[in-house]
Motif scaffolding. Structure first.
Motif, PDB file in Angstrom:
ATOM      1  N   LEU A 132       0.830  -1.197   0.000  1.00  0.00           N
ATOM      2  CA  LEU A 132       0.000   0.000   0.000  1.00  0.00           C
ATOM      3  C   LEU A 132       0.875   1.262   0.000  1.00  0.00           C
ATOM      4  CD1 LEU A 132      -3.011   0.701   0.028  1.00  0.00           C
ATOM      5  CD2 LEU A 132      -2.844   0.951   2.510  1.00  0.00           C
ATOM      6  N   TYR A 133       0.438   2.264  -0.758  1.00  0.00           N
ATOM      7  CA  TYR A 133       1.156   3.524  -0.921  1.00  0.00           C
ATOM      8  C   TYR A 133       2.515   3.323  -1.588  1.00  0.00           C
ATOM      9  CZ  TYR A 133      -2.458   5.135   2.263  1.00  0.00           C
ATOM     10  OH  TYR A 133      -3.669   5.415   2.851  1.00  0.00           O
ATOM     11  N   THR A 134       2.552   2.418  -2.536  1.00  0.00           N
ATOM     12  CA  THR A 134       3.745   2.199  -3.360  1.00  0.00           C
ATOM     13  C   THR A 134       3.307   2.162  -4.820  1.00  0.00           C
ATOM     14  OG1 THR A 134       3.591  -0.224  -3.408  1.00  0.00           O
ATOM     15  CG2 THR A 134       4.752   0.776  -1.533  1.00  0.00           C
ATOM     16  N   PRO A 135       4.250   2.325  -5.757  1.00  0.00           N
ATOM     17  CA  PRO A 135       3.888   2.191  -7.170  1.00  0.00           C
ATOM     18  C   PRO A 135       3.286   0.828  -7.502  1.00  0.00           C
ATOM     19  CG  PRO A 135       6.007   3.284  -6.953  1.00  0.00           C
ATOM     20  CD  PRO A 135       5.629   2.825  -5.579  1.00  0.00           C
ATOM     21  N   ALA A 136       3.694  -0.223  -6.776  1.00  0.00           N
ATOM     22  CA  ALA A 136       3.135  -1.553  -7.032  1.00  0.00           C
ATOM     23  C   ALA A 136       1.632  -1.572  -6.796  1.00  0.00           C
ATOM     24  CB  ALA A 136       3.825  -2.584  -6.140  1.00  0.00           C
ATOM     25  N   ALA A 137       1.162  -0.897  -5.749  1.00  0.00           N
ATOM     26  CA  ALA A 137      -0.277  -0.835  -5.483  1.00  0.00           C
ATOM     27  C   ALA A 137      -1.008  -0.107  -6.608  1.00  0.00           C
ATOM     28  CB  ALA A 137      -0.526  -0.131  -4.154  1.00  0.00           C
ATOM     29  N   MET A 138      -0.383   0.923  -7.151  1.00  0.00           N
ATOM     30  CA  MET A 138      -0.982   1.656  -8.262  1.00  0.00           C
ATOM     31  C   MET A 138      -1.057   0.787  -9.508  1.00  0.00           C
ATOM     32  SD  MET A 138       1.245   5.028  -7.369  1.00  0.00           S
ATOM     33  CE  MET A 138       0.778   6.047  -8.746  1.00  0.00           C
ATOM     34  N   ILE A 139      -0.043  -0.026  -9.721  1.00  0.00           N
ATOM     35  CA  ILE A 139      -0.049  -0.952 -10.856  1.00  0.00           C
ATOM     36  C   ILE A 139      -1.177  -1.967 -10.714  1.00  0.00           C
ATOM     37  CG2 ILE A 139       1.254  -2.806 -11.990  1.00  0.00           C
ATOM     38  CD1 ILE A 139       3.809  -1.202 -11.310  1.00  0.00           C
ATOM     39  N   VAL A 140      -1.356  -2.478  -9.502  1.00  0.00           N
ATOM     40  CA  VAL A 140      -2.430  -3.440  -9.252  1.00  0.00           C
ATOM     41  C   VAL A 140      -3.786  -2.808  -9.556  1.00  0.00           C
ATOM     42  CG1 VAL A 140      -3.644  -4.764  -7.484  1.00  0.00           C
ATOM     43  CG2 VAL A 140      -1.143  -4.774  -7.547  1.00  0.00           C
ATOM     44  N   ALA A 141      -4.018  -1.590  -9.068  1.00  0.00           N
ATOM     45  CA  ALA A 141      -5.297  -0.916  -9.283  1.00  0.00           C
ATOM     46  C   ALA A 141      -5.555  -0.672 -10.766  1.00  0.00           C
ATOM     47  CB  ALA A 141      -5.325   0.402  -8.509  1.00  0.00           C
ATOM     48  N   GLN A 142      -4.544  -0.209 -11.481  1.00  0.00           N
ATOM     49  CA  GLN A 142      -4.719   0.045 -12.903  1.00  0.00           C
ATOM     50  C   GLN A 142      -4.916  -1.254 -13.675  1.00  0.00           C
ATOM     51  OE1 GLN A 142      -1.830   2.590 -14.754  1.00  0.00           O
ATOM     52  NE2 GLN A 142      -2.565   4.400 -13.683  1.00  0.00           N
ATOM     53  N   THR A 143      -4.249  -2.317 -13.246  1.00  0.00           N
ATOM     54  CA  THR A 143      -4.433  -3.606 -13.907  1.00  0.00           C
ATOM     55  C   THR A 143      -5.870  -4.089 -13.775  1.00  0.00           C
ATOM     56  OG1 THR A 143      -2.121  -4.235 -13.504  1.00  0.00           O
ATOM     57  CG2 THR A 143      -3.674  -6.020 -13.974  1.00  0.00           C
ATOM     58  N   VAL A 144      -6.435  -3.937 -12.582  1.00  0.00           N
ATOM     59  CA  VAL A 144      -7.826  -4.342 -12.350  1.00  0.00           C
ATOM     60  C   VAL A 144      -8.772  -3.538 -13.239  1.00  0.00           C
ATOM     61  CG1 VAL A 144      -9.685  -4.420 -10.644  1.00  0.00           C
ATOM     62  CG2 VAL A 144      -7.369  -5.101 -10.003  1.00  0.00           C
ATOM     63  N   LEU A 145      -8.468  -2.284 -13.474  1.00  0.00           N
ATOM     64  CA  LEU A 145      -9.316  -1.446 -14.313  1.00  0.00           C
ATOM     65  C   LEU A 145      -9.164  -1.756 -15.801  1.00  0.00           C
ATOM     66  CD1 LEU A 145      -8.901   2.029 -12.577  1.00  0.00           C
ATOM     67  CD2 LEU A 145     -11.036   0.779 -12.850  1.00  0.00           C
ATOM     68  N   VAL A 146      -7.939  -2.035 -16.242  1.00  0.00           N
ATOM     69  CA  VAL A 146      -7.663  -2.183 -17.671  1.00  0.00           C
ATOM     70  C   VAL A 146      -7.927  -3.602 -18.167  1.00  0.00           C
ATOM     71  CG1 VAL A 146      -5.851  -2.029 -19.435  1.00  0.00           C
ATOM     72  CG2 VAL A 146      -6.010  -0.289 -17.650  1.00  0.00           C
ATOM     73  N   VAL A 160      -7.185   8.557 -12.212  1.00  0.00           N
ATOM     74  CA  VAL A 160      -6.789   9.373 -11.068  1.00  0.00           C
ATOM     75  C   VAL A 160      -7.359   8.838  -9.754  1.00  0.00           C
ATOM     76  CG1 VAL A 160      -8.685  10.978 -11.508  1.00  0.00           C
ATOM     77  CG2 VAL A 160      -6.759  11.712 -10.097  1.00  0.00           C
ATOM     78  N   GLY A 161      -8.636   8.438  -9.757  1.00  0.00           N
ATOM     79  CA  GLY A 161      -9.290   8.059  -8.509  1.00  0.00           C
ATOM     80  C   GLY A 161      -8.647   6.881  -7.801  1.00  0.00           C
ATOM     81  N   ALA A 162      -8.469   5.776  -8.532  1.00  0.00           N
ATOM     82  CA  ALA A 162      -7.941   4.562  -7.911  1.00  0.00           C
ATOM     83  C   ALA A 162      -6.498   4.746  -7.456  1.00  0.00           C
ATOM     84  CB  ALA A 162      -8.046   3.389  -8.879  1.00  0.00           C
ATOM     85  N   VAL A 163      -5.675   5.378  -8.301  1.00  0.00           N
ATOM     86  CA  VAL A 163      -4.264   5.521  -7.938  1.00  0.00           C
ATOM     87  C   VAL A 163      -4.084   6.513  -6.800  1.00  0.00           C
ATOM     88  CG1 VAL A 163      -3.404   4.841 -10.210  1.00  0.00           C
ATOM     89  CG2 VAL A 163      -3.883   7.243  -9.766  1.00  0.00           C
ATOM     90  N   MET A 164      -5.003   7.472  -6.691  1.00  0.00           N
ATOM     91  CA  MET A 164      -4.943   8.410  -5.570  1.00  0.00           C
ATOM     92  C   MET A 164      -5.192   7.678  -4.254  1.00  0.00           C
ATOM     93  SD  MET A 164      -4.726  11.781  -4.755  1.00  0.00           S
ATOM     94  CE  MET A 164      -5.455  12.863  -5.987  1.00  0.00           C
ATOM     95  N   ILE A 165      -6.160   6.741  -4.266  1.00  0.00           N
ATOM     96  CA  ILE A 165      -6.521   6.030  -3.046  1.00  0.00           C
ATOM     97  C   ILE A 165      -5.408   5.091  -2.601  1.00  0.00           C
ATOM     98  CG2 ILE A 165      -8.106   4.314  -2.068  1.00  0.00           C
ATOM     99  CD1 ILE A 165     -10.308   5.563  -3.790  1.00  0.00           C
ATOM    100  N   VAL A 166      -4.876   4.297  -3.530  1.00  0.00           N
ATOM    101  CA  VAL A 166      -3.903   3.272  -3.138  1.00  0.00           C
ATOM    102  C   VAL A 166      -2.467   3.783  -3.141  1.00  0.00           C
ATOM    103  CG1 VAL A 166      -5.404   1.445  -4.016  1.00  0.00           C
ATOM    104  CG2 VAL A 166      -3.626   2.367  -5.494  1.00  0.00           C
ATOM    105  N   GLY A 167      -2.219   4.894  -3.860  1.00  0.00           N
ATOM    106  CA  GLY A 167      -0.858   5.429  -3.919  1.00  0.00           C
ATOM    107  C   GLY A 167      -0.611   6.543  -2.935  1.00  0.00           C
ATOM    108  N   THR A 221      -1.758  12.506 -13.341  1.00  0.00           N
ATOM    109  CA  THR A 221      -3.140  12.876 -13.040  1.00  0.00           C
ATOM    110  C   THR A 221      -3.296  13.370 -11.605  1.00  0.00           C
ATOM    111  OG1 THR A 221      -3.545  10.523 -12.620  1.00  0.00           O
ATOM    112  CG2 THR A 221      -4.193  11.383 -14.778  1.00  0.00           C
ATOM    113  N   THR A 222      -2.689  12.672 -10.666  1.00  0.00           N
ATOM    114  CA  THR A 222      -2.808  13.091  -9.267  1.00  0.00           C
ATOM    115  C   THR A 222      -2.044  14.390  -9.017  1.00  0.00           C
ATOM    116  OG1 THR A 222      -0.917  11.714  -8.601  1.00  0.00           O
ATOM    117  CG2 THR A 222      -3.107  10.729  -8.473  1.00  0.00           C
ATOM    118  N   ALA A 223      -0.926  14.564  -9.705  1.00  0.00           N
ATOM    119  CA  ALA A 223      -0.156  15.798  -9.549  1.00  0.00           C
ATOM    120  C   ALA A 223      -0.925  16.990 -10.110  1.00  0.00           C
ATOM    121  CB  ALA A 223       1.198  15.669 -10.244  1.00  0.00           C
ATOM    122  N   ILE A 224      -1.617  16.803 -11.216  1.00  0.00           N
ATOM    123  CA  ILE A 224      -2.415  17.894 -11.787  1.00  0.00           C
ATOM    124  C   ILE A 224      -3.480  18.347 -10.792  1.00  0.00           C
ATOM    125  CG2 ILE A 224      -4.135  18.451 -13.555  1.00  0.00           C
ATOM    126  CD1 ILE A 224      -2.503  16.700 -15.491  1.00  0.00           C
TER     127      ILE A 224
END
Length: 235
Positions: A97-111, A171-178, A189-192
């Motif tokens: 949690l709060y690592t790039p790996a968590a963001m990859i997992v979230a995006q994988t689930v979406l894509v 933006v939403g999912a990666v903001m939560i887990v990253g 997206t989160t930086a914007i």
């Protein structure tokens, strides 16, 4: 308007100067997105091909499920991945949690559902077209899938690019887990969103310009690949 054009000019200056913070955010964004799309393709391509080419009980339900999952709400996905990776979750021991790996997992689930659903459609259409040829050749299920995937390779490349476009805009999912942590999990997206709220419009606009440029490049690549596939198919 003067403020807008001034901020835009400074944003372009950041891009041309290869601002270190800007490049760091873009680099992390691309690493996360490309990793997620690769993982989604490893899951979605064979899954979609199997549903599209095979006839089995529950196939209609599987098709409906894949199509429905294309519209997964990102914040819901982020919440589910958060609960899974949190300290009290089933995978909390991994400390992702709060690592790039968590963001990859979230995006994988979406894509992955998008890749699977589009692959199913492409493969199913080809399977109907080549059904008699496959029967005459006596190809088994795996042989059929391999042949269909190879013949559909250009269309499936556009499927992967569609997944890439979806992931870059998330933006939403990666903001939560990253957590949008500076120098750790902050992507475009989160930086914007953050820089706009802080009033740092130069960096927000610079990232927005780059994000739009990536979207245009992906769209142009998809159109070029489709045109090439049509020319090869019809000579």
């Amino acid at each position: 308007m003067d403020g807008f054009w001034g901020a835009l000019a400074r944003a372009v200056g950041l891009i041309l100067a290869w601002d270190a913070e800007l490049i760091e955010i873009i680099g992390l964004s691309l690493r996360v997105t490309l990793s997620a799309v690769a993982a989604a393709c490893l899951i979605g391509l064979p899954l979609g091909a199997a549903v599209g080419a095979f006839r089995f009980p529950g196939r209609i339900a599987a098709t409906v499920a894949l199509n429905a999952l294309m519209g997964l709400p990102p914040v819901v996905v982020g919440l589910m991945v958060y609960l899974t990776l949190s300290a009290s979750g089933p995978l909390g021991v991994l400390g992702l949690l709060y690592t790039p790996a968590a963001m990859i997992v979230a995006q994988t689930v979406l894509v992955a559902p998008i890749v699977a659903a589009l692959t199913r459609q492409v493969v199913e259409e080809l399977d109907r077209e080549y059904a008699e040829q496959f029967a005459s050749l006596g190809l088994g299920p795996l042989g059929r899938v391999r042949a269909l995937l190879w013949d559909a390779r250009y269309a499936l490349l556009t499927v992967a690019l569609a997944g890439f476009g979806r992931a870059t805009a998330e933006v939403g999912a990666v903001m939560i887990v990253g957590g949008n942590i500076d120098h750790a999990t902050r992507v475009m997206t989160t930086a914007i969103a953050l820089e706009t709220s802080k009033g740092n419009l130069e960096l927000a606009l610079a990232l927005g310009v780059v994000l739009i440029a990536i979207a245009v490049a992906v769209t142009g690549t998809v159109m070029t690949l489709r045109a090439s596939a049509v020319r090869m198919a019809y000579g």
